[in-house]
Every structure is written in C-alpha cells, then in structure tokens.
Design an enzyme around this catalytic site. Structure first.
Site, short mmCIF file in Angstrom:
data_model
loop_
_atom_site.label_atom_id
_atom_site.label_comp_id
_atom_site.label_asym_id
_atom_site.label_seq_id
_atom_site.Cartn_x
_atom_site.Cartn_y
_atom_site.Cartn_z
N HIS A 20 0.82 -1.22 0.00
CA HIS A 20 0.00 0.00 0.00
C HIS A 20 0.85 1.26 0.00
O HIS A 20 1.89 1.34 0.66
CB HIS A 20 -1.04 0.00 1.12
CG HIS A 20 -0.53 0.04 2.52
ND1 HIS A 20 -0.32 1.21 3.20
CD2 HIS A 20 -0.23 -0.94 3.40
CE1 HIS A 20 0.08 0.94 4.43
NE2 HIS A 20 0.15 -0.35 4.58
N ASP A 31 5.68 1.99 7.04
CA ASP A 31 4.40 1.31 6.78
C ASP A 31 3.64 2.16 5.78
O ASP A 31 3.05 3.18 6.16
CB ASP A 31 3.63 1.16 8.09
CG ASP A 31 2.26 0.55 7.91
OD1 ASP A 31 1.96 0.07 6.80
OD2 ASP A 31 1.47 0.58 8.87
N ASP A 51 3.93 -6.07 3.41
CA ASP A 51 3.68 -4.99 4.37
C ASP A 51 4.61 -5.17 5.57
O ASP A 51 5.45 -6.07 5.57
CB ASP A 51 2.20 -5.06 4.81
CG ASP A 51 1.63 -3.71 5.23
OD1 ASP A 51 2.39 -2.86 5.74
OD2 ASP A 51 0.41 -3.52 5.07
N HIS A 87 3.16 2.41 13.13
CA HIS A 87 2.15 3.46 13.33
C HIS A 87 2.60 4.53 14.33
O HIS A 87 1.80 5.07 15.07
CB HIS A 87 0.78 2.87 13.73
CG HIS A 87 0.04 2.32 12.56
ND1 HIS A 87 -1.33 2.35 12.45
CD2 HIS A 87 0.49 1.76 11.41
CE1 HIS A 87 -1.67 1.80 11.28
NE2 HIS A 87 -0.58 1.43 10.64
N GLU A 101 -5.24 1.62 2.33
CA GLU A 101 -5.13 0.43 3.19
C GLU A 101 -5.37 0.80 4.64
O GLU A 101 -6.04 0.09 5.38
CB GLU A 101 -3.74 -0.20 3.02
CG GLU A 101 -3.60 -1.57 3.68
CD GLU A 101 -3.13 -1.54 5.13
OE1 GLU A 101 -3.10 -2.61 5.76
OE2 GLU A 101 -2.79 -0.46 5.65
N GLU A 102 -4.81 1.94 5.04
CA GLU A 102 -4.84 2.32 6.46
C GLU A 102 -6.24 2.67 6.97
O GLU A 102 -6.45 2.79 8.17
CB GLU A 102 -3.88 3.50 6.72
CG GLU A 102 -2.40 3.20 6.45
CD GLU A 102 -1.79 2.21 7.42
OE1 GLU A 102 -2.50 1.70 8.31
OE2 GLU A 102 -0.59 1.93 7.28
#
Ligand code: CO
Ligand code: ZN
Length: 325
Positions: A60, A163, A216, A302, A193-194
């Site tokens: 992503h 990420d 990922d 994250h 994606e997130e």
C-alpha cells in the site's frame, strides 16, 4: 536500495492522496514492466506479462496522518485521525501538509489526563494569528503527515511512513531486478489500506489473480516489555500465517516456505494478533483468491518514526523473487 526507500518514504501520501507516491513509483519502474495503469480508486497496477499463473503482489502507498475537521476562531486546526494514530503518541510532534505548511500537535487537556487524551482535545498549531490567516493555507479536509527524516544507522532504517513505503520499495526493487519467470506478475501499489484495506479490494477484483501476497510490515516481539511475538527485527522477512484480517491460504504459505528453504533465505513465521493487511480484502474478492503475505518486521509501527532492518528488506526481495519463479 536505501535511496529508493528514502525517496518513497519522504513522498507525501496519506490515505486517498497517494498520487505523488504513484508518480514516483511509475518513474522508477515504467521501463521495466509491460503495462502501467491506474484504476478508479487510484491503485497503480504494473504488469510484467507472462503465459503462466497470474500472481498479484500488493503493497500500500498510503500512510497514516491527520485530517483537518475545523479551524477554530484563533486559527488552531482541529483534526481527526487518518488510520491508526495514538493521541498520546503525537503530542509535540511535527506535521506537514501537502503544500509544505508545517504545524505542531498539542493538546488542551490536564497533564494528569494524558492517558485519556482524545483527538477533540487536541489541535495543530501552524503559527497562524487568526482563523483567516490559517484559512489562507489550510482548509477543512486537508491532510497532514508526520515529518521526519529517513536515515540508515547500523544497518537499520529509521523513518516516517515505513508502513508501507518499505513494501513499495521491495516491489520496486523486484520490478527493477526483473526476475525471470513464465508467470504474469502484477506489482500493485494500493490505496487506502490504512482506512480499511479499500484499494486492494477493487484492484484484486479487476485482476482476479491466481494467487496474491500482501507485502507490508508486521510488529515484532523484541523490544522491552512488549507483547510476546515470535518475530525479531533482523531475523528475516516473515511468512504470514495470520493477522487480524486473513488466515493465509495453506498452499501460498507452503510455497513461500519452500521458496525460502530451497534458496537459503532466512524467514520467520508471523502470527499477528492485531492489524490487517491488503491480503484481508484480496482473499474475499471475486469468488475467493488464495492469499498470504510477506512482511518486513518493524519496530514502532504506526508511530512518527518506525524502523526496519536492511537485511530483512533485501531478503524479502529475494524471497518474493524465488516465490514467483
Ligand atoms: Co499500517
Ligand atoms: Zn501497512
């Protein structure tokens, strides 16, 4: 390869705003693939043609960030999250909008209550002296991402947005290496994606591959006092067994482990309790697609700064190349 990682990680691209990332990737690999197209949701789909099986590799392009919900009378920007962001993790951090406007995230709650901090008690200060001044550079709905350099230290990368720009970098490197195979390879750089694995769903439906892998990051169990997990940064890319969104197809998982063992590539088995990947939406698309994943073990996923080990990144490229052969 670090240069590719740095270039991708430093490009602005919160969910729904992945266009610049797609442009950078297109520029890097367009001469190495047979077809490049973008679908209605913004997914970038690059195909290396072949007569064999259709294999979809998805990473992503979007990164986590913040979205302006309103601008208060004093010119402070109120916001909500784009993807999984911890309120306590962003206090005092620097964010940047697409036009370069920079802000500092702060809060108006009592210090004793910081563990209960909510986004509606927080704001972004862009140094505007009034609402009018703020509105000249930022409007409601604009997104900001976290600011921070991309550096290599002791064989490990520290950066914002690893990420999943690290997954994008792995696919870019693989496309550049152009592994020899009869299979048809779809390098798919997905959107959103997130915020719920959205782009991968339409991309997979459009392609209907014979099998698919999400590339990922995954969490690790190798930092002080963390949740136990049998994954360590530096011990190899992972073969996904499950995450919060998918149980890998046995055939895909076995094929990955075979590829690793036959080629002497170190790997780890990944059981991730929380969090999903694009495989979560791909495997339930178009009548069902055998799916799995290869992850790069990453610390501090994250957060404003995330970390990966270059050996894991390079071995992920090798593993995927062995898999598609
Ligand atoms: Co994520
Ligand atoms: Zn991700």
């Amino acid at each position: 390869m670090f240069d590719i990682i740095k270039k991708l990680a430093q490009t602005f691209g919160p969910s729904g705003n992945e266009k610049k990332v797609a442009e950078v990737i297109t520029g890097l690999i367009k001469d190495k693939v047979d077809d490049v197209k973008t679908d209605a949701l913004g997914n970038l789909i690059c195909v290396k043609k072949g007569a064999g099986k259709k294999i979809m590799l998805a990473a992503h392009m979007d990164e986590i960030g913040l979205i302006v919900s309103h601008i208060d009378e004093k010119g402070f920007l109120r916001f909500s999250n784009v993807g999984g962001v911890h309120p306590w993790g962003i206090v005092g951090k620097r964010v940047v909008f697409e036009n370069g406007t920079t802000g500092i995230v702060w809060y108006e709650e009592d210090k004793d209550d910081i563990k209960n901090l909510k986004f509606d008690k927080m704001y972004i200060d862009i140094m505007a002296k009034s609402a009018q001044e703020a509105e000249k550079v930022v409007k409601v709905g604009d997104m900001a991402v976290f600011a921070g350099d991309t550096i290599l230290q002791n064989g490990r990368v520290i950066s914002k947005a690893l990420d999943d720009r690290i997954g994008c970098a792995v696919l870019v490197q693989m496309a550049l290496n152009a592994p020899e195979t009869d299979n048809e390879i779809y390098y798919v750089f997905t959107t959103q994606e997130e915020v719920g694995l959205r782009g991968a769903r339409t991309a997979a439906y459009g392609i209907v591959p014979d099998m698919a892998l999400a590339v990922d990051v995954c969490m690790t169990g190798d930092i002080p006092n963390c949740k136990p997990m049998a994954v360590r940064m530096g011990d190899g890319p992972t073969v996904k067994i499950k995450d919060g969104s998918v149980i890998s197809h046995p055939h895909v998982k076995d094929r990955l482990m075979d590829a690793a063992e036959k080629n002497g590539i170190p790997y780890q088995l990944e059981v991730m309790q929380h969090g999903g990947t694009d495989a979560g939406s791909i495997h339930v698309t178009a009548g069902g697609i055998p799916s799995g994943g290869v992850s790069i073990p990453s610390r501090y996923v994250h957060n404003v700064a995330e970390a990966v080990d270059m050996n894991d990144v390079e071995n992920a490229v090798k593993l995927l190349e062995a898999f598609v052969k």
